[in-house]
Design an enzyme around this catalytic site. Structure first.
Site, short mmCIF file in Angstrom:
data_model
loop_
_atom_site.label_atom_id
_atom_site.label_comp_id
_atom_site.label_asym_id
_atom_site.label_seq_id
_atom_site.Cartn_x
_atom_site.Cartn_y
_atom_site.Cartn_z
N THR A 139 30.93 33.81 34.59
CA THR A 139 32.08 34.13 33.63
C THR A 139 33.15 33.19 34.92
OG1 THR A 139 30.77 35.68 33.58
CG2 THR A 139 33.01 36.36 32.89
N LYS A 191 34.27 36.37 26.07
CA LYS A 191 33.03 37.41 27.41
C LYS A 191 33.78 37.75 28.05
CE LYS A 191 30.24 38.46 31.15
NZ LYS A 191 28.81 39.18 30.68
N LYS A 237 36.22 41.53 38.71
CA LYS A 237 37.03 40.50 38.79
C LYS A 237 36.60 39.99 37.44
CE LYS A 237 33.32 37.18 37.95
NZ LYS A 237 32.57 36.74 36.74
P1 NAP Z 1 25.67 36.65 42.12
O1 NAP Z 1 24.34 37.28 42.41
O2 NAP Z 1 26.29 37.32 42.97
O3 NAP Z 1 25.62 35.01 42.35
C1 NAP Z 1 26.71 34.38 42.38
C2 NAP Z 1 25.62 32.73 43.21
O4 NAP Z 1 27.48 31.70 43.14
C3 NAP Z 1 25.62 32.56 44.55
O5 NAP Z 1 24.30 31.66 43.89
C4 NAP Z 1 26.21 32.09 45.24
O6 NAP Z 1 26.06 31.23 46.39
C5 NAP Z 1 27.73 31.29 44.46
N1 NAP Z 1 28.73 31.46 45.40
C6 NAP Z 1 29.36 32.10 45.20
N2 NAP Z 1 30.61 31.86 45.98
C7 NAP Z 1 30.00 30.46 45.43
C8 NAP Z 1 31.07 29.44 46.64
N3 NAP Z 1 32.06 29.80 46.79
N4 NAP Z 1 30.86 27.57 46.26
C9 NAP Z 1 29.06 27.87 45.48
N5 NAP Z 1 28.96 28.68 45.40
C10 NAP Z 1 28.99 29.89 45.52
O7 NAP Z 1 26.15 36.56 40.95
P2 NAP Z 1 25.13 37.02 38.63
O8 NAP Z 1 25.48 38.37 39.22
O9 NAP Z 1 24.02 35.60 39.86
O10 NAP Z 1 26.80 36.25 38.66
C11 NAP Z 1 26.96 35.40 38.13
C12 NAP Z 1 28.03 34.98 37.21
O11 NAP Z 1 27.24 35.26 35.52
C13 NAP Z 1 29.01 36.21 37.47
O12 NAP Z 1 30.50 34.71 36.62
C14 NAP Z 1 29.09 36.87 36.85
O13 NAP Z 1 30.20 37.06 36.48
C15 NAP Z 1 28.53 36.35 35.91
N6 NAP Z 1 27.47 37.11 34.82
C16 NAP Z 1 26.57 38.22 35.60
C17 NAP Z 1 26.12 38.98 35.16
C18 NAP Z 1 24.88 40.47 35.61
O14 NAP Z 1 24.40 41.13 35.38
N7 NAP Z 1 24.67 40.33 37.05
C19 NAP Z 1 25.67 39.29 33.31
C20 NAP Z 1 26.83 38.24 32.77
C21 NAP Z 1 27.49 36.87 33.82
P3 NAP Z 1 25.32 32.20 47.43
O15 NAP Z 1 23.97 32.50 47.13
O16 NAP Z 1 25.18 30.81 48.71
O17 NAP Z 1 26.11 33.54 47.67
#
Ligand code: NAP
Length: 289
Positions: A95, A170, A238
């Site tokens: 996102t 989104k 965010k």
């Molecule tokens: P998350 O658990 O916080 O995972 C974030 C991912 O991004 C991890 O793999 C992290 O790596 C990586 N990352 C962060 N900073 C980075 C950087 N500078 N360089 C390389 N990799 C980096 O988040 P999530 O919940 O999976 O969400 C991922 C995306 O989907 C976000 O944009 C979120 O808004 C969206 N989303 C989430 C949900 C939900 O319910 N969770 C639903 C819809 C959409 P590390 O493991 O090394 O930290």
């Protein structure tokens, strides 16, 4: 079908696992490489850099935290751009805002490759169950080619036209969700402080026109002050910030969302950013004491 997968957070891990379970050959990378281990146990291959994943795979999917991460994984050293080329497709499901997505699109297409943005609606459980809603925009041919993967990951895939439209859709959806979560939290706190049972409030809501899976799924744990992260609060804030910027650009007044954003910011300042976004209720509780 063989796909690369960059980013194994809450969503990326569930999504890549799902692809593996459905017979896809998956090659993964995550900034914290140890998070790849569980996927490897289930048959994934692992590469040490995003560039190496792209070199190996015709299609690469990314699921990263925010605009900064999405750009870094493409543009930085050992990033996607070093190996993307004609005949390859890059699908960013993170996102982000439309401007970020457009920057990534320009970088990828300048190398002759195809780009699709495809953020998702739905959280950890829908990701595990292959029930996401996919909001894609960009290269239509790549959208069609990616359909076997989208069919595994989601229950419905929308093609929304030019790059930016998926990102905007989104953000609108999550702006509504964040505002509703704040109204719901205020209701739970108000019921409690005015001598009503919050559990009974949940029952009443569930029988009426406002019944929804979010109230049903999160209400009981919010009453117990339990917030295991499905959608981290820092990512919801965010999304509010990016949606408010979209409102600024289009001169749309959004007082409800602006107030909701302040509550999420307060919750982050209280150290709640890594908890589920329903933990915003803690900020509301504390502001009433
Ligand atoms: P998350 O658990 O916080 O995972 C974030 C991912 O991004 C991890 O793999 C992290 O790596 C990586 N990352 C962060 N900073 C980075 C950087 N500078 N360089 C390389 N990799 C980096 O988040 P999530 O919940 O999976 O969400 C991922 C995306 O989907 C976000 O944009 C979120 O808004 C969206 N989303 C989430 C949900 C939900 O319910 N969770 C639903 C819809 C959409 P590390 O493991 O090394 O930290």
């Amino acid at each position: 079908m063989e796909v690369g997968f960059l980013g194994l957070g809450i969503m990326g891990k569930a999504m890549s696992m799902n692809l593996l379970k459905h017979g896809f050959k998956v090659t993964v990378w995550n900034r914290t490489l140890s998070k790849c281990d569980e996927l490897v146990e289930h048959g994934a291959e692992v590469c040490k850099t995003p560039a190496a994943v792209v070199k190996k795979c015709k299609y690469t999917i990314a699921m990263l935290s925010d605009p900064y991460a999405a750009l870094a994984v493409v543009l930085d050293k050992d990033g996607v751009l070093e190996q993307i080329s004609q005949g390859k497709g890059y699908i960013d499901m993170s996102t982000v805002d439309a401007e970020t997505s457009l920057k990534i699109s320009e970088a990828i297409t300048a190398k002759g490759a195809q780009f699709l943005e495809a953020p998702v609606s739905g959280s950890k459980k829908p990701a595990e169950d292959g029930q996401l809603i996919i909001l894609a925009a960009g290269d239509k041919a790549l959208f069609d080619e990616a359909m076997p993967a989208f069919d595994v990951l989601g229950k419905k895939s929308f093609y929304l036209g030019q790059v930016g439209n998926g990102a905007k859709m989104k953000l609108v959806v999550n702006m509504i969700m964040g505002s509703v979560m704040n109204a719901f939290s205020e209701g739970l706190v108000l019921a409690d402080k005015s001598g009503l049972s919050p559990d009974t409030l949940l029952d009443v809501l569930d029988l009426g026109a406002m019944a929804n899976p979010m109230f049903k799924g999160k209400g009981a744990s919010m009453i117990k002050s339990s917030y295991p992260p499905a959608f981290p609060l820092k990512h919801q804030q965010k999304d509010m910030r990016l949606a408010l910027a979209l409102g600024d650009e289009n001169a749309v007044s959004m007082p409800v969302s602006a107030a909701a954003n302040e509550a999420f910011k307060k919750a982050r300042s209280m150290g709640l950013g890594d908890l589920d976004f329903s933990a915003v209720i803690e900020a509301l509780k504390s502001s009433r004491q």
